[in-house]
Scaffold this active site. Structure first.
Site, PDB file in Angstrom:
ATOM      1  N   LYS A 112      -7.564  10.416 -10.711  1.00  0.00           N
ATOM      2  CA  LYS A 112      -8.603  10.210  -9.701  1.00  0.00           C
ATOM      3  C   LYS A 112      -9.983  10.118 -10.340  1.00  0.00           C
ATOM      4  CE  LYS A 112      -6.098  12.074  -5.760  1.00  0.00           C
ATOM      5  NZ  LYS A 112      -5.938  13.174  -4.796  1.00  0.00           N
ATOM      6  N   LYS A 190       1.219  -2.253  -6.049  1.00  0.00           N
ATOM      7  CA  LYS A 190       1.599  -1.259  -5.048  1.00  0.00           C
ATOM      8  C   LYS A 190       0.598  -1.294  -3.876  1.00  0.00           C
ATOM      9  CE  LYS A 190       2.234   3.656  -4.662  1.00  0.00           C
ATOM     10  NZ  LYS A 190       1.583   4.853  -4.553  1.00  0.00           N
ATOM     11  N   LYS A 193      -4.632   1.768  -0.233  1.00  0.00           N
ATOM     12  CA  LYS A 193      -5.993   1.637   0.282  1.00  0.00           C
ATOM     13  C   LYS A 193      -6.978   1.323  -0.836  1.00  0.00           C
ATOM     14  CE  LYS A 193      -9.520   2.641   3.146  1.00  0.00           C
ATOM     15  NZ  LYS A 193     -10.549   3.236   2.389  1.00  0.00           N
TER      16      LYS A 193
END
Ligand code: TRP
Length: 324
Positions: A112, A190, A193
């Site tokens: 992240k 994939k 969002k």
């Protein structure tokens, strides 16, 4: 009786990847018996969200989607994570028996941060909050995607370390792999969002036509024989079609020649199956949006029951470590 628990982040309008990878399974599991806890991870969402109105709207969309898609809220509790503040207390207790190294090894934190998400303390201890979610309800099984497996293992390690320090307090949870169909996005990566390649499950009409129009194709003519494995539209159709019809489309694409389907035909069929598959849920969603009280009542009932369970676990943990 086995207890199942899963959480879903309110990261946007639920898309086909969310549905086939998680929501569908959560909706289907309660029919098999056992206890079921499904919650919207709004505390976790604060590691990435900075817009209160948008977060509120997203939480509601997820709740509405679960109900519209048929979650049996008699058998399964649906609630907002933040309606059970006990999980924050548990997070603290667990963090005091967790070595830094355990969280430093969590790959999702590094992923992240690499993607540009702020490296806050909250993001770092994300797995401790998730462990608390899992342990608060004495969960046996945690059905989540493979990307969450390490988090379930961390929860297990934290529970074991608390238990070995203070005696048996927490149930050790197990990861259950979600049905894992490949859900590619509009570009073949994939569906996610963060890649901007999603199809909202309740999209319809012109807007659906437009988004399906963006599915990646190439300039090969319909007549040219093609390996079906390289045709993204067939991968998307596979999620919906019965095996017989899927095999037929693939055979025609492979054969090519006069009358072979072009990408336009595949897109048309994809639009139809999305419209059909979600039609009842789309209708139910409209009703739920028109009557917010029904959703509120379901969430309130879920929260009340979930909270009673989590409070009992919290009390047990506090007593174990000498705070009661
Ligand atoms: N981390 C999960 C995700 O991003 C969401 C989540 C939060 C969760 N707490 C959980 C999943 C507890 C399972 C159990 O998908």
């Amino acid at each position: 009786m086995a207890t199942y628990l899963s959480g879903i982040q309110p990261s946007g309008l639920p898309h086909l990847g969310n549905y086939f990878g998680a929501i569908r399974q959560h909706v289907e599991l309660p029919a098999r018996g056992g206890e079921h806890f499904y919650f919207i991870a709004d505390y976790h969402a604060l590691t990435t969200s900075r817009d209160p109105a948008e977060l509120r709207a997203r939480v509601r969309e997820i709740a509405v989607a679960y109900i519209a898609l048929g979650l049996d809220t008699e058998r399964a509790l649906l609630f907002r994570q933040s309606d059970v503040p006990e999980v924050c207390e548990l997070t603290w207790l667990l963090s005091t028996v967790t070595g830094m190294g355990l969280l430093e090894r969590a790959v999702s934190y590094r992923d992240k941060v690499e993607k540009g998400i702020a490296a806050t303390v909250g993001l770092f201890i994300y797995p401790a909050l998730m462990a608390s979610d899992i342990l608060a309800y004495d969960s046996n099984f945690v059905p989540v995607g493979a990307d969450q497996k390490q988090h379930v293992e961390i929860a297990r390690d934290m529970a074991a370390s608390f238990n070995s320090t203070y005696g048996e307090t927490f149930v050790l949870p197990e990861f259950v792999a979600s049905a894992n169909p490949k859900v590619p996005g509009l570009d073949g990566e994939k569906m996610s969002k963060s890649y901007g390649n999603t199809i909202w499950i309740f999209e319809t009409g012109k807007a659906l036509k437009k988004v399906v129009g963006r599915v990646l194709t190439d300039s090969r003519a319909p007549e040219e024989p093609k390996d079906p494995a390289g045709v993204l539209l067939l991968d998307l159709l596979r999620l919906f079609l019965a095996p017989g019809e899927q095999a037929e489309w693939e055979a025609r694409v492979r054969a090519g020649g006069v009358g072979a389907p072009g990408y336009g035909h595949l897109k048309q069929r994809l639009i139809e199956v999305i419209e059909e598959h979600f039609a009842p849920a789309r209708k139910r969603r409209e009703e739920l949006l028109a009557d917010p009280g029904e959703v509120d009542a379901i969430l309130a009932r879920g929260a009340e029951r979930a909270r009673a369970r989590a409070a009992a676990t919290r009390d047990r943990a506090l007593a174990a470590c000498g705070l009661r």
